[in-house]
Design an enzyme around this catalytic site. Structure first.
Site, PDB file in Angstrom:
ATOM      1  N   ASP A  10      -6.923  -0.632   4.950  1.00  0.00           N
ATOM      2  CA  ASP A  10      -5.978   0.475   4.819  1.00  0.00           C
ATOM      3  C   ASP A  10      -6.403   1.620   5.726  1.00  0.00           C
ATOM      4  OD1 ASP A  10      -4.174   2.399   3.999  1.00  0.00           O
ATOM      5  OD2 ASP A  10      -4.703   2.297   1.881  1.00  0.00           O
TER       6      ASP A  10
ATOM      7  N   SER B 185       0.811   3.813  -3.199  1.00  0.00           N
ATOM      8  CA  SER B 185       1.062   4.659  -2.036  1.00  0.00           C
ATOM      9  C   SER B 185       1.594   6.019  -2.486  1.00  0.00           C
ATOM     10  CB  SER B 185       2.005   3.958  -1.059  1.00  0.00           C
ATOM     11  OG  SER B 185       2.024   4.606   0.191  1.00  0.00           O
TER      12      SER B 185
ATOM     13  N   HIS C  83      -2.868  -1.782   3.387  1.00  0.00           N
ATOM     14  CA  HIS C  83      -2.054  -0.867   2.587  1.00  0.00           C
ATOM     15  C   HIS C  83      -0.808  -1.595   2.070  1.00  0.00           C
ATOM     16  CE1 HIS C  83      -0.932   3.348   1.611  1.00  0.00           C
ATOM     17  NE2 HIS C  83       0.307   2.889   1.711  1.00  0.00           N
TER      18      HIS C  83
END
Length: 346
Positions: free
Chosen positions: A289, A182, A319
């Site tokens: 995601d 991320s 995600h």
């Protein structure tokens, strides 16, 4: 939930001004609150986050915390496997945690568990680094701190007599990889492009590759997956509503998501044609995601610019799946994918 408070320079400037009591401007998951006078409150209790409860203690890995930037009191956690052959040098994986630049630490059990797995199963020396968080320290603070990690590592490689004992004994500085999930994936790109363009010296260490797990990029123009998540509203937990808020907290005040810290192709970013030495890259894209379209576009643009990039999709995953479930089947496969990349490259 107990809270700890910190005061930013903006808050200090307005203190005692006699204005109305500060109000909450942004409340991010109940963990970070930004007040109208610039004050930031952080929850000491992180139970609102999906933290794992148990981290196995029987993995053949030892770890310790090391200060890499005394000026900002920044640390990293160093992991090395205990089951490798004596004298065998291992690749070095420099890992930056996620949290949208606003939340997180290598001490959180989820990130600790992931680093343990990577060290044991690649195997590798893993350096899981903290960095300054927003909104107290807005971007590019996190990027600057990541560069400091690599400057520290370069000194370790250049001065083996004075290097950390674990690194001197176990690290192969010719096989250094930058990795992150991320926001950490965003940082990994930043390091790779800075080094690839000659703006970040690492010699005698060598950056052998870049691993970006669901990298956290942004932009003002919505992708289809971002627009669908926005329309779903707050019901999509790891979605556009939350990510927009965290960009507001992380970017310089007044900046849009087309700031170069968010959008790797925005004006002000390092031009890709100048990053001749951009290392081979592995990019992981979970099917569910919200950023999947943006990540796919990133990979397509990088390939068009002649960069060696592999995109690996994970069906049915969202995600941060490795962070939320570091011992699941998908995470098992992710470890295998990263191990292949570290061992064999592209």
């Amino acid at each position: 939930m107990s809270l700890s408070s910190s005061t930013t320079p903006a808050a200090a400037a307005s203190a005692g001004s006699g204005s109305e009591p500060p109000r909450v401007v942004e409340d991010c998951l109940g963990v970070v609150q930004l007040l109208s006078d610039g004050t930031v409150t952080r929850a000491a209790d992180l139970s609102a986050l999906p933290l794992i409860s148990d981290v196995p203690s029987d993995l053949p890995v030892q770890w310790k915390d090391v200060v890499y930037d005394a000026t900002h009191s920044l640390r990293l956690r160093m992991y090395r496997p205990t089951s490798t052959s004596e004298g065998k040098k291992l690749p070095v994986l420099v890992y930056f945690h996620g949290g949208s630049f606003c939340i997180g630490s290598f001490e959180i059990p989820n990130f600790h568990a992931g680093a343990l797995r990577l060290a044991a199963e690649l195997p590798a020396v893993v350096l899981s680094a903290d960095y300054r968080l927003a909104p107290e320290h807005r971007l590019p603070a996190a990027h600057d701190d990541a560069e400091s990690v690599f400057s520290w590592l370069r000194i370790q490689a250049a001065e083996p007599a004075g290097a950390d004992t674990w690194l001197a004994e176990s690290a192969d500085f010719d096989r250094v990889f930058v990795c992150g999930d991320s926001a950490g994936g965003n940082i990994a790109h930043h390091i790779a492009v800075k080094h690839g363009s000659g703006r970040l010296a690492l010699a005698p260490a060598r950056l052998a590759g870049c691993v970006m797990l669901w990298p956290y990029f942004g932009g003002e123009e919505r992708t289809p997956s971002e627009a669908a998540s926005r329309d779903a509203g707050a019901g999509d937990f790891m979605g556009t509503v939350l990510f927009d808020q965290m960009w507001r907290l992380a970017l310089p005040v007044g900046a849009t998501r087309d700031h170069q810290a968010a959008n790797p192709f925005a004006p002000g970013s390092v031009p890709l044609h100048e990053a001749d030495a951009f290392p081979p890259a592995l990019v992981v894209e979970p099917e569910k995601d919200v950023l999947r379209d943006r990540v796919a576009d990133y990979v397509a643009r990088m390939k068009a610019a002649g960069k060696r990039v592999e995109l690996v999709a994970f069906a049915g995953q969202g995600h941060g799946f490795f962070v939320f479930e570091p011992w699941g089947e998908a995470s098992d496969e992710l470890i295998r994918v990263i191990r292949r990349f570290v061992r064999c490259g592209l």
